[in-house]
Design a protein around this motif. Structure first.
Motif, short mmCIF file in Angstrom:
data_model
loop_
_atom_site.label_atom_id
_atom_site.label_comp_id
_atom_site.label_asym_id
_atom_site.label_seq_id
_atom_site.Cartn_x
_atom_site.Cartn_y
_atom_site.Cartn_z
N GLN A 180 0.82 -1.21 0.00
CA GLN A 180 0.00 0.00 0.00
C GLN A 180 0.85 1.27 0.00
OE1 GLN A 180 -3.31 -0.34 -0.17
NE2 GLN A 180 -3.34 -2.57 0.15
N ASP A 181 2.18 1.09 -0.17
CA ASP A 181 3.08 2.23 0.00
C ASP A 181 3.95 2.50 -1.23
OD1 ASP A 181 4.67 0.00 0.08
OD2 ASP A 181 5.41 0.31 2.12
N GLY A 182 3.53 1.98 -2.39
CA GLY A 182 4.29 2.23 -3.61
C GLY A 182 5.35 1.20 -3.92
N ARG A 183 5.68 0.36 -2.96
CA ARG A 183 6.66 -0.70 -3.24
C ARG A 183 6.02 -1.76 -4.13
NH1 ARG A 183 8.64 -2.83 2.44
NH2 ARG A 183 6.39 -2.65 2.85
N THR A 184 6.84 -2.51 -4.84
CA THR A 184 6.36 -3.60 -5.69
C THR A 184 7.24 -4.83 -5.48
OG1 THR A 184 7.68 -2.79 -7.55
CG2 THR A 184 5.37 -2.09 -7.45
N LEU A 185 6.67 -5.98 -5.76
CA LEU A 185 7.36 -7.25 -5.51
C LEU A 185 8.65 -7.37 -6.30
CD1 LEU A 185 7.37 -10.04 -4.17
CD2 LEU A 185 5.86 -10.85 -6.02
N ASP A 186 8.65 -6.89 -7.54
CA ASP A 186 9.84 -7.03 -8.39
C ASP A 186 11.04 -6.25 -7.87
OD1 ASP A 186 8.27 -4.78 -9.05
OD2 ASP A 186 9.31 -4.55 -10.94
N GLN A 187 10.78 -5.26 -7.00
CA GLN A 187 11.88 -4.49 -6.41
C GLN A 187 12.73 -5.33 -5.47
OE1 GLN A 187 10.00 -1.18 -4.44
NE2 GLN A 187 9.54 -0.09 -6.35
N PHE A 188 12.15 -6.40 -4.95
CA PHE A 188 12.84 -7.19 -3.93
C PHE A 188 13.44 -8.49 -4.49
CE2 PHE A 188 9.58 -4.74 -1.71
CZ PHE A 188 10.33 -4.15 -0.72
N MET A 189 13.22 -8.75 -5.78
CA MET A 189 13.64 -10.02 -6.34
C MET A 189 14.66 -9.82 -7.47
SD MET A 189 9.99 -12.10 -6.46
CE MET A 189 10.78 -13.70 -6.75
N GLN A 190 15.52 -10.81 -7.63
CA GLN A 190 16.38 -10.83 -8.79
C GLN A 190 15.51 -10.93 -10.04
OE1 GLN A 190 19.76 -10.59 -8.81
NE2 GLN A 190 19.83 -10.43 -6.56
N VAL A 191 15.94 -10.31 -11.12
CA VAL A 191 15.13 -10.28 -12.34
C VAL A 191 14.76 -11.69 -12.79
CG1 VAL A 191 15.10 -9.65 -14.78
CG2 VAL A 191 16.05 -8.06 -13.10
N LYS A 192 15.73 -12.59 -12.82
CA LYS A 192 15.47 -13.96 -13.28
C LYS A 192 14.47 -14.67 -12.37
CE LYS A 192 19.53 -16.04 -11.00
NZ LYS A 192 18.74 -16.73 -9.95
N ASP A 193 14.56 -14.42 -11.06
CA ASP A 193 13.64 -15.06 -10.12
C ASP A 193 12.23 -14.52 -10.29
OD1 ASP A 193 15.68 -16.58 -9.02
OD2 ASP A 193 16.11 -15.10 -7.44
N TYR A 194 12.14 -13.20 -10.50
CA TYR A 194 10.82 -12.61 -10.67
C TYR A 194 10.16 -13.07 -11.96
CZ TYR A 194 7.02 -9.26 -10.86
OH TYR A 194 5.76 -8.72 -10.93
N LEU A 195 10.93 -13.12 -13.04
CA LEU A 195 10.37 -13.58 -14.32
C LEU A 195 9.93 -15.04 -14.23
CD1 LEU A 195 12.80 -11.89 -16.87
CD2 LEU A 195 10.43 -11.23 -16.32
N ARG A 196 10.69 -15.85 -13.51
CA ARG A 196 10.31 -17.25 -13.32
C ARG A 196 9.00 -17.34 -12.53
NH1 ARG A 196 14.12 -21.17 -9.72
NH2 ARG A 196 13.67 -19.46 -8.27
N LEU A 197 8.89 -16.54 -11.48
CA LEU A 197 7.66 -16.51 -10.68
C LEU A 197 6.48 -16.03 -11.53
CD1 LEU A 197 6.13 -16.62 -7.95
CD2 LEU A 197 6.88 -14.25 -7.57
N GLN A 198 6.71 -14.98 -12.31
CA GLN A 198 5.66 -14.43 -13.16
C GLN A 198 5.12 -15.47 -14.13
OE1 GLN A 198 6.58 -11.32 -16.24
NE2 GLN A 198 5.51 -9.98 -14.79
N ARG A 199 6.02 -16.23 -14.76
CA ARG A 199 5.60 -17.29 -15.69
C ARG A 199 4.80 -18.37 -14.97
NH1 ARG A 199 10.93 -16.52 -17.66
NH2 ARG A 199 11.64 -18.31 -16.43
N LEU A 200 5.27 -18.74 -13.79
CA LEU A 200 4.60 -19.79 -13.03
C LEU A 200 3.19 -19.37 -12.61
CD1 LEU A 200 4.68 -22.54 -11.57
CD2 LEU A 200 5.68 -21.34 -9.60
N MET A 201 3.04 -18.16 -12.12
CA MET A 201 1.73 -17.69 -11.65
C MET A 201 0.75 -17.51 -12.79
SD MET A 201 2.12 -17.79 -8.43
CE MET A 201 0.66 -16.95 -7.78
N LYS A 202 1.26 -17.11 -13.95
CA LYS A 202 0.38 -16.98 -15.12
C LYS A 202 -0.07 -18.35 -15.60
CE LYS A 202 0.08 -15.03 -19.76
NZ LYS A 202 0.78 -14.27 -20.84
N GLN A 203 0.88 -19.28 -15.66
CA GLN A 203 0.57 -20.63 -16.12
C GLN A 203 -0.33 -21.37 -15.14
OE1 GLN A 203 4.08 -23.05 -16.25
NE2 GLN A 203 2.95 -24.95 -16.47
N ARG A 204 -0.05 -21.20 -13.86
CA ARG A 204 -0.71 -21.99 -12.83
C ARG A 204 -2.07 -21.42 -12.44
NH1 ARG A 204 1.51 -25.63 -9.22
NH2 ARG A 204 0.58 -25.77 -7.16
N LEU A 205 -2.15 -20.10 -12.32
CA LEU A 205 -3.36 -19.48 -11.77
C LEU A 205 -3.93 -18.38 -12.65
CD1 LEU A 205 -2.09 -19.24 -8.10
CD2 LEU A 205 -3.72 -20.89 -9.00
#
Length: 283
Positions: free
Chosen positions: A79-104
Protein backbone atom coordinates in the motif's frame (compact mmCIF):
# COMPACT_ATOMS: atom_id res chain seq x y z
CA UNK A 1 15.64 -30.67 2.20
CA UNK A 2 15.98 -31.86 5.75
CA UNK A 3 15.18 -35.45 6.56
CA UNK A 4 15.83 -35.31 10.28
CA UNK A 5 13.39 -36.82 12.73
CA UNK A 6 10.69 -34.83 14.45
CA UNK A 7 12.11 -33.08 17.49
CA UNK A 8 9.09 -33.33 19.79
CA UNK A 9 7.13 -36.51 20.42
CA UNK A 10 3.94 -37.01 18.48
CA UNK A 11 1.53 -37.77 21.29
CA UNK A 12 -1.51 -38.29 19.07
CA UNK A 13 -0.26 -40.00 15.89
CA UNK A 14 -3.67 -40.98 14.52
CA UNK A 15 -7.21 -39.65 14.59
CA UNK A 16 -9.13 -36.67 13.23
CA UNK A 17 -12.17 -36.53 15.52
CA UNK A 18 -11.72 -36.12 19.27
CA UNK A 19 -14.22 -35.91 22.10
CA UNK A 20 -13.36 -33.20 24.64
CA UNK A 21 -14.85 -33.65 28.12
CA UNK A 22 -14.74 -32.24 31.63
CA UNK A 23 -17.01 -32.90 34.59
CA UNK A 24 -20.34 -31.02 34.65
CA UNK A 25 -19.84 -29.71 31.09
CA UNK A 26 -21.52 -30.96 27.92
CA UNK A 27 -18.86 -32.64 25.75
CA UNK A 28 -17.58 -30.99 22.60
CA UNK A 29 -15.82 -32.38 19.52
CA UNK A 30 -12.56 -31.28 17.93
CA UNK A 31 -12.09 -32.16 14.26
CA UNK A 32 -8.84 -31.87 12.33
CA UNK A 33 -9.43 -30.45 8.85
CA UNK A 34 -7.44 -30.12 5.66
CA UNK A 35 -7.83 -26.78 3.92
CA UNK A 36 -8.72 -28.25 0.52
CA UNK A 37 -11.84 -28.77 -1.60
CA UNK A 38 -11.16 -32.38 -2.60
CA UNK A 39 -14.48 -34.28 -2.76
CA UNK A 40 -13.13 -37.08 -0.57
CA UNK A 41 -12.29 -34.58 2.16
CA UNK A 42 -15.66 -32.84 1.89
CA UNK A 43 -17.45 -36.19 2.20
CA UNK A 44 -17.44 -36.35 6.00
CA UNK A 45 -17.40 -39.68 7.84
CA UNK A 46 -20.71 -40.42 9.56
CA UNK A 47 -19.20 -39.87 13.03
CA UNK A 48 -18.01 -36.38 12.05
CA UNK A 49 -21.30 -35.55 10.38
CA UNK A 50 -23.26 -36.57 13.46
CA UNK A 51 -21.01 -34.56 15.79
CA UNK A 52 -21.40 -31.52 13.54
CA UNK A 53 -25.18 -31.81 13.17
CA UNK A 54 -25.80 -32.29 16.88
CA UNK A 55 -23.60 -29.40 18.02
CA UNK A 56 -24.99 -26.08 19.20
CA UNK A 57 -21.93 -24.04 18.25
CA UNK A 58 -19.48 -24.18 15.35
CA UNK A 59 -15.91 -22.97 15.92
CA UNK A 60 -13.15 -22.52 13.34
CA UNK A 61 -9.69 -20.96 13.19
CA UNK A 62 -10.95 -17.66 11.76
CA UNK A 63 -14.49 -16.83 10.71
CA UNK A 64 -14.19 -16.25 6.98
CA UNK A 65 -16.73 -13.44 6.67
CA UNK A 66 -16.57 -10.46 4.30
CA UNK A 67 -14.83 -8.26 6.86
CA UNK A 68 -12.07 -10.83 7.49
CA UNK A 69 -11.59 -11.66 3.82
CA UNK A 70 -11.52 -7.96 2.98
CA UNK A 71 -8.78 -7.34 5.54
CA UNK A 72 -6.68 -10.26 4.29
CA UNK A 73 -7.09 -9.11 0.68
CA UNK A 74 -6.00 -5.55 1.49
CA UNK A 75 -3.08 -6.80 3.59
CA UNK A 76 -1.92 -9.00 0.71
CA UNK A 77 -0.96 -5.97 -1.40
CA UNK A 78 1.67 -3.29 -0.89
CA UNK A 79 0.00 0.00 0.00
CA UNK A 80 3.08 2.23 0.00
CA UNK A 81 4.29 2.23 -3.61
CA UNK A 82 6.66 -0.70 -3.24
CA UNK A 83 6.36 -3.60 -5.69
CA UNK A 84 7.36 -7.25 -5.51
CA UNK A 85 9.84 -7.03 -8.39
CA UNK A 86 11.88 -4.49 -6.41
CA UNK A 87 12.84 -7.19 -3.93
CA UNK A 88 13.64 -10.02 -6.34
CA UNK A 89 16.38 -10.83 -8.79
CA UNK A 90 15.13 -10.28 -12.34
CA UNK A 91 15.47 -13.96 -13.28
CA UNK A 92 13.64 -15.06 -10.12
CA UNK A 93 10.82 -12.61 -10.67
CA UNK A 94 10.37 -13.58 -14.32
CA UNK A 95 10.31 -17.25 -13.32
CA UNK A 96 7.66 -16.51 -10.68
CA UNK A 97 5.66 -14.43 -13.16
CA UNK A 98 5.60 -17.29 -15.69
CA UNK A 99 4.60 -19.79 -13.03
CA UNK A 100 1.73 -17.69 -11.65
CA UNK A 101 0.38 -16.98 -15.12
CA UNK A 102 0.57 -20.63 -16.12
CA UNK A 103 -0.71 -21.99 -12.83
CA UNK A 104 -3.36 -19.48 -11.77
CA UNK A 105 -3.79 -17.12 -14.73
CA UNK A 106 -2.69 -14.33 -12.40
CA UNK A 107 -2.17 -11.07 -14.34
CA UNK A 108 1.35 -9.68 -14.19
CA UNK A 109 0.11 -6.33 -12.85
CA UNK A 110 -1.64 -8.02 -9.91
CA UNK A 111 1.42 -10.10 -9.06
CA UNK A 112 3.64 -7.02 -9.11
CA UNK A 113 1.72 -5.40 -6.26
CA UNK A 114 1.35 -8.49 -4.03
CA UNK A 115 3.43 -9.09 -0.93
CA UNK A 116 5.64 -12.17 -1.09
CA UNK A 117 3.82 -14.00 1.71
CA UNK A 118 0.52 -13.60 -0.14
CA UNK A 119 1.97 -15.13 -3.31
CA UNK A 120 3.46 -17.91 -1.20
CA UNK A 121 0.07 -18.81 0.28
CA UNK A 122 -1.36 -19.05 -3.23
CA UNK A 123 1.42 -21.43 -4.26
CA UNK A 124 0.78 -23.58 -1.17
CA UNK A 125 -2.79 -24.29 -2.29
CA UNK A 126 -3.62 -26.91 -4.94
CA UNK A 127 -3.82 -25.07 -8.27
CA UNK A 128 -7.07 -26.73 -9.33
CA UNK A 129 -8.75 -25.56 -6.13
CA UNK A 130 -8.04 -21.92 -7.01
CA UNK A 131 -8.83 -22.25 -10.70
CA UNK A 132 -12.15 -23.95 -10.01
CA UNK A 133 -12.79 -21.62 -7.05
CA UNK A 134 -14.26 -24.47 -5.02
CA UNK A 135 -14.76 -23.89 -1.30
CA UNK A 136 -12.37 -25.68 1.05
CA UNK A 137 -13.70 -27.88 3.86
CA UNK A 138 -13.59 -25.16 6.54
CA UNK A 139 -15.65 -22.77 4.40
CA UNK A 140 -18.17 -25.49 3.54
CA UNK A 141 -18.66 -26.21 7.25
CA UNK A 142 -19.06 -22.49 7.98
CA UNK A 143 -21.69 -22.14 5.25
CA UNK A 144 -23.60 -25.15 6.60
CA UNK A 145 -23.40 -23.93 10.20
CA UNK A 146 -24.64 -20.48 9.21
CA UNK A 147 -27.53 -21.97 7.24
CA UNK A 148 -28.44 -24.13 10.24
CA UNK A 149 -28.34 -21.01 12.45
CA UNK A 150 -25.68 -22.39 14.76
CA UNK A 151 -23.70 -20.03 16.93
CA UNK A 152 -20.44 -19.38 15.05
CA UNK A 153 -17.12 -18.40 16.62
CA UNK A 154 -13.52 -17.98 15.51
CA UNK A 155 -10.39 -18.61 17.56
CA UNK A 156 -8.33 -15.94 15.79
CA UNK A 157 -8.81 -12.65 14.01
CA UNK A 158 -7.77 -11.87 10.46
CA UNK A 159 -5.20 -9.44 11.85
CA UNK A 160 -3.63 -12.21 13.94
CA UNK A 161 -3.42 -14.61 11.02
CA UNK A 162 -1.83 -11.99 8.75
CA UNK A 163 0.64 -11.13 11.53
CA UNK A 164 1.97 -14.70 11.36
CA UNK A 165 3.18 -14.11 7.81
CA UNK A 166 4.30 -10.56 8.40
CA UNK A 167 6.43 -11.68 11.35
CA UNK A 168 9.04 -12.46 8.70
CA UNK A 169 11.10 -9.70 7.11
CA UNK A 170 10.47 -9.05 3.41
CA UNK A 171 13.85 -10.62 2.56
CA UNK A 172 12.91 -13.75 4.49
CA UNK A 173 9.55 -13.93 2.73
CA UNK A 174 11.39 -13.70 -0.60
CA UNK A 175 13.69 -16.54 0.44
CA UNK A 176 10.69 -18.75 1.23
CA UNK A 177 8.94 -17.73 -1.99
CA UNK A 178 11.95 -18.57 -4.14
CA UNK A 179 12.29 -21.94 -2.42
CA UNK A 180 8.60 -22.65 -3.01
CA UNK A 181 8.99 -21.89 -6.73
CA UNK A 182 12.05 -24.13 -6.95
CA UNK A 183 10.21 -26.98 -5.24
CA UNK A 184 6.81 -26.55 -6.90
CA UNK A 185 6.90 -29.88 -8.75
CA UNK A 186 7.86 -31.71 -5.57
CA UNK A 187 5.13 -29.89 -3.64
CA UNK A 188 2.53 -30.76 -6.25
CA UNK A 189 3.60 -34.40 -6.12
CA UNK A 190 3.21 -34.37 -2.34
CA UNK A 191 -0.42 -33.22 -2.39
CA UNK A 192 -1.92 -36.64 -3.29
CA UNK A 193 0.29 -38.24 -0.62
CA UNK A 194 -0.87 -35.70 1.96
CA UNK A 195 -4.48 -36.33 0.99
CA UNK A 196 -3.93 -40.05 1.40
CA UNK A 197 -2.38 -39.56 4.85
CA UNK A 198 -5.25 -37.29 5.88
CA UNK A 199 -7.94 -39.70 4.69
CA UNK A 200 -6.18 -42.44 6.67
CA UNK A 201 -6.17 -40.13 9.71
CA UNK A 202 -2.39 -40.46 9.86
CA UNK A 203 -1.32 -37.33 11.73
CA UNK A 204 2.20 -38.63 12.28
CA UNK A 205 2.75 -39.04 8.55
CA UNK A 206 1.42 -35.52 7.91
CA UNK A 207 3.91 -34.12 10.42
CA UNK A 208 6.78 -36.03 8.81
CA UNK A 209 5.78 -34.79 5.36
CA UNK A 210 5.67 -31.20 6.57
CA UNK A 211 9.13 -31.66 8.10
CA UNK A 212 10.52 -32.85 4.77
CA UNK A 213 10.13 -29.29 3.47
CA UNK A 214 12.25 -27.78 6.24
CA UNK A 215 15.71 -26.66 5.11
CA UNK A 216 18.89 -27.21 7.09
CA UNK A 217 20.75 -24.24 5.61
CA UNK A 218 18.52 -21.62 7.24
CA UNK A 219 16.33 -21.16 10.32
CA UNK A 220 13.78 -19.01 8.48
CA UNK A 221 11.25 -21.76 7.88
CA UNK A 222 11.79 -23.08 11.44
CA UNK A 223 10.85 -19.68 12.87
CA UNK A 224 7.92 -19.42 10.48
CA UNK A 225 6.55 -22.84 11.44
CA UNK A 226 6.79 -21.90 15.11
CA UNK A 227 4.60 -18.89 14.34
CA UNK A 228 2.27 -20.88 12.10
CA UNK A 229 1.75 -23.84 14.45
CA UNK A 230 3.21 -23.66 17.94
CA UNK A 231 2.36 -20.08 18.91
CA UNK A 232 -1.07 -20.30 17.30
CA UNK A 233 -1.76 -23.59 19.10
CA UNK A 234 -1.17 -21.86 22.43
CA UNK A 235 -3.50 -19.02 21.47
CA UNK A 236 -6.23 -21.32 20.15
CA UNK A 237 -6.09 -23.66 23.18
CA UNK A 238 -6.37 -20.69 25.53
CA UNK A 239 -9.39 -19.29 23.71
CA UNK A 240 -10.99 -22.72 23.46
CA UNK A 241 -11.15 -22.92 27.23
CA UNK A 242 -14.05 -20.45 27.46
CA UNK A 243 -15.85 -22.04 24.51
CA UNK A 244 -15.52 -25.53 25.95
CA UNK A 245 -17.00 -24.31 29.24
CA UNK A 246 -20.20 -23.57 27.30
CA UNK A 247 -20.24 -27.15 25.99
CA UNK A 248 -21.71 -28.76 22.89
CA UNK A 249 -19.32 -27.24 20.34
CA UNK A 250 -17.95 -28.62 17.09
CA UNK A 251 -14.45 -27.22 16.58
CA UNK A 252 -12.72 -27.48 13.21
CA UNK A 253 -9.03 -26.57 12.95
CA UNK A 254 -6.21 -27.76 10.69
CA UNK A 255 -5.09 -31.31 11.44
CA UNK A 256 -1.46 -30.28 11.95
CA UNK A 257 -2.52 -28.26 15.00
CA UNK A 258 -3.45 -31.46 16.84
CA UNK A 259 -0.77 -34.10 17.29
CA UNK A 260 2.48 -33.15 19.00
CA UNK A 261 3.56 -32.07 22.46
CA UNK A 262 2.70 -28.45 21.70
CA UNK A 263 -0.46 -29.45 19.85
CA UNK A 264 -3.94 -28.31 20.83
CA UNK A 265 -4.97 -31.75 22.10
CA UNK A 266 -2.14 -31.92 24.62
CA UNK A 267 -2.62 -28.28 25.62
CA UNK A 268 -6.28 -29.05 26.38
CA UNK A 269 -5.21 -32.05 28.45
CA UNK A 270 -3.01 -29.70 30.46
CA UNK A 271 -6.13 -27.60 31.13
CA UNK A 272 -7.77 -30.65 32.70
CA UNK A 273 -9.88 -31.86 29.78
CA UNK A 274 -10.29 -35.51 28.92
CA UNK A 275 -9.39 -36.04 25.26
CA UNK A 276 -10.64 -39.23 23.57
CA UNK A 277 -10.23 -40.27 19.96
CA UNK A 278 -13.46 -41.13 18.17
CA UNK A 279 -12.53 -44.25 16.21
CA UNK A 280 -13.52 -44.06 12.56
CA UNK A 281 -12.78 -46.23 9.54
CA UNK A 282 -10.07 -44.93 7.20
CA UNK A 283 -11.32 -43.65 3.86
Amino acid sequence: MADDSVERPILHPKGLLWKIEKAAIEPSYLFGTMHVSDARVLNLPSEVEQAFLSSRQFVMEMVLNFKAMGYVTRASFFQDGRTLDQFMQVKDYLRLQRLMKQRLSLPADALKHMKPWAVLTMLMMPAEQQLEQNAALDMVLLQRATKMKKLVNGLETAEEQVAVFESLKIEEQIWMLNRAVEEIKTSDAQIPKMLDAYLKQDLQRLVYMQKEFMYEDSDIDDRFMKQLLEYRNIRMAKRLSEILQQGDAFIAIGALHLPDQQGVLNLLKQQGYKVTQVVMADR
